[in-house]
Enzyme design. Structure first.
Site, mmCIF file in Angstrom:
data_model
loop_
_atom_site.group_PDB
_atom_site.id
_atom_site.type_symbol
_atom_site.label_atom_id
_atom_site.label_comp_id
_atom_site.label_asym_id
_atom_site.label_seq_id
_atom_site.Cartn_x
_atom_site.Cartn_y
_atom_site.Cartn_z
ATOM 1 N N HIS A 287 0.859 -1.188 0.000
ATOM 2 C CA HIS A 287 0.000 0.000 0.000
ATOM 3 C C HIS A 287 0.895 1.237 0.000
ATOM 4 C CE1 HIS A 287 -2.886 2.949 1.606
ATOM 5 N NE2 HIS A 287 -3.852 2.118 1.291
ATOM 6 N N ASP B 248 2.591 -4.248 8.186
ATOM 7 C CA ASP B 248 1.342 -3.524 7.953
ATOM 8 C C ASP B 248 0.208 -4.535 8.090
ATOM 9 O OD1 ASP B 248 -0.927 -2.352 6.931
ATOM 10 O OD2 ASP B 248 -0.045 -1.767 5.014
ATOM 11 N N LYS C 171 -10.883 0.138 9.960
ATOM 12 C CA LYS C 171 -11.037 -1.132 9.251
ATOM 13 C C LYS C 171 -11.436 -2.262 10.188
ATOM 14 C CE LYS C 171 -7.579 0.122 5.735
ATOM 15 N NZ LYS C 171 -8.473 0.387 4.606
ATOM 16 N N CYS D 252 -4.777 2.242 -3.813
ATOM 17 C CA CYS D 252 -3.530 2.745 -3.232
ATOM 18 C C CYS D 252 -2.388 1.754 -3.425
ATOM 19 C CB CYS D 252 -3.696 3.079 -1.749
ATOM 20 S SG CYS D 252 -4.771 4.487 -1.443
ATOM 21 N N GLN E 265 -5.093 -5.147 7.033
ATOM 22 C CA GLN E 265 -6.058 -6.085 6.467
ATOM 23 C C GLN E 265 -6.053 -7.436 7.174
ATOM 24 O OE1 GLN E 265 -8.267 -5.181 4.324
ATOM 25 N NE2 GLN E 265 -7.430 -3.239 3.611
#
Length: 420
Positions: free
Chosen positions: A128, A205, A231, A374, A208
């Site tokens: 991302h 990261d 999220k 992104c 998700q």
């Protein structure tokens, strides 16, 4: 919440999400844009409202009742997040505006002091922009070299290439846990172990992954991990950075001002201990407290149950997409019962532009994402200008997938009749 074989997880929780019970363009809303942001349960909405209605006050600065209650709730949220990702200490959780700010915090606070000319930073082509641009800026400031792990033929993280890229010059590896475009679940534990063998630090990261599966930072052994609240059923404007305690203590402050200080003189200052050293100014108090409520909500369901249910939905989604010959999905196909990839599908449909698909689906009440998500470098790598993306959450149903597939078929047929 009580689970039975007769009812799915979505059947049990959907009443908790008021936004789902509406019509869009005269059709029942089918919300399949969860990778962009999740919807919020009543527990979170009521928690945010209660803060502003009942005990709105600044934290850490007052001894009156409202200030004490706000501080207790704010710091209590930190305890909840720490337990949620299994941090070793509550001080290892720093509240930020979002994951982007958390990554920038590490890039400036740790990167400026530890990265020098010629040092190497390993990323992947699937990152991302939030896990790409801060490292580009760091490389520009320091003269460091960026290296990129590419994809396997199955469009997953190329672990063998990663092993060939890493060396004793590598000072940092920053990779996504779950790709927001490909849906692949990267082998982060192995990635981290290899990096540590070479003395490199690792940032994960987890935007998700944290909302969709169990995440254990101690088992993973990452040096830093970032996530965004919006999220994971929490409000916007709040996220967190996890960092190993001694590593965070070694880092300089990111922003200066109130809250992050111990003593201030006209010519110098000393800084507060963790985690407040990195939380300058009045924080997003209500949002942090609501993040704590979101963690309570997800924890009450069980992240293992969420992952299992979403995996079943993923398998069904890909089975239905495979029936549309014009559709090309990206990333690995789901394995048994959908396990092995995230609950999202990025796809194209022949020559139909994803934005056109999204527009027609919206007329049917179906919300999906269209664009580069992104991940512009990744889209160039896979030779796609943009993709459409349907992303699921635990409150979605098979029936919603059926509605999406019918609407998608109709959209593809409509544009086929025009182009044909």
């Amino acid at each position: 919440m009580t689970f039975t074989q007769a009812r799915t997880l979505a059947d049990i929780v959907r009443a908790d999400f008021p936004i789902l019970h509406q019509e869009v363009n005269g059709k029942p809303l089918v919300y399949l844009d969860n990778a962009a942001t999740s919807q919020k349960p009543l527990l979170v909405l009521n928690t945010l409202r209660d803060y502003y209605e009942q005990y709105n006050s600044n934290v850490h600065r007052g001894v009156h009742t409202l200030a004490a209650k706000a501080t207790e709730a704010y710091e209590g949220a930190r305890d909840k997040v720490a337990a949620f990702v299994n941090a070793a200490a509550r001080e290892e959780i720093v509240f930020t505006r979002n994951a982007t700010e958390a990554i920038n915090l590490v890039a400036y606070s740790w990167g400026n002091s530890n990265i020098q000319r010629g040092d190497e930073i390993i990323l992947s082509v699937m990152e991302h922009h939030s896990n790409l641009v801060p490292w580009q800026l760091l490389a520009q400031r320091t003269g460091a070299v960026l290296k990129f792990v590419e994809l396997t033929p199955e469009e997953e993280f190329n672990l063998e290439q990663y092993k060939s890229l890493i060396s004793d010059k590598t000072k940092l590896v920053a990779v996504v846990h779950v790709s927001n475009t490909l849906g692949c679940i990267n082998p982060v534990q192995e990635i981290i172990a290899i990096a540590h063998q070479h003395g490199a630090k690792v940032l994960i990261d987890a935007c998700q992954s944290v909302p969709h599966m169990p995440v254990n930072v101690q088992q993973m052994d990452c040096d830093w991990l970032v996530a965004s609240g919006h999220k994971m059923c929490a409000p916007t404007g709040i996220g967190f950075l996890y960092g190993k305690l001694e590593l965070l203590r070694s880092m300089l402050p990111f922003l200066g001002g109130g809250e992050m200080i111990a003593d201030v003189y006209l010519d110098r200052s000393t800084y507060a201990d963790l985690p407040h050293k990195f939380e300058a100014g009045t924080p997003a108090i209500g949002e942090a407290i609501a993040l704590g409520a979101a963690v309570d909500y997800l924890g009450a369901i069980g992240m293992d149950k969420i992952y299992a249910y979403e995996s079943e939905l993923t398998q069904y989604l890909f089975e239905q997409l495979a029936q549309i010959s014009e559709v090309r999905t990206y990333g690995p196909l789901p394995k048994i019962a959908g396990v092995g990839r995230a609950a999202l599908a990025s796809f194209t449909a022949g020559d139909v532009h994803p934005h056109d698909l999204s527009t027609l689906l919206d007329q049917a009440g179906v919300a999906i994402r269209a664009g580069h998500h992104c991940t512009q470098p990744l889209h160039r790598y896979i030779h796609a200008q943009s993709t459409a993306r349907a992303s699921l959450s635990f409150y979605n149903t098979r029936e919603e997938i059926d509605i999406f597939i019918v609407a998608l078929k109709e959209a593809v047929e409509f544009f086929g009749s025009i182009f044909g």
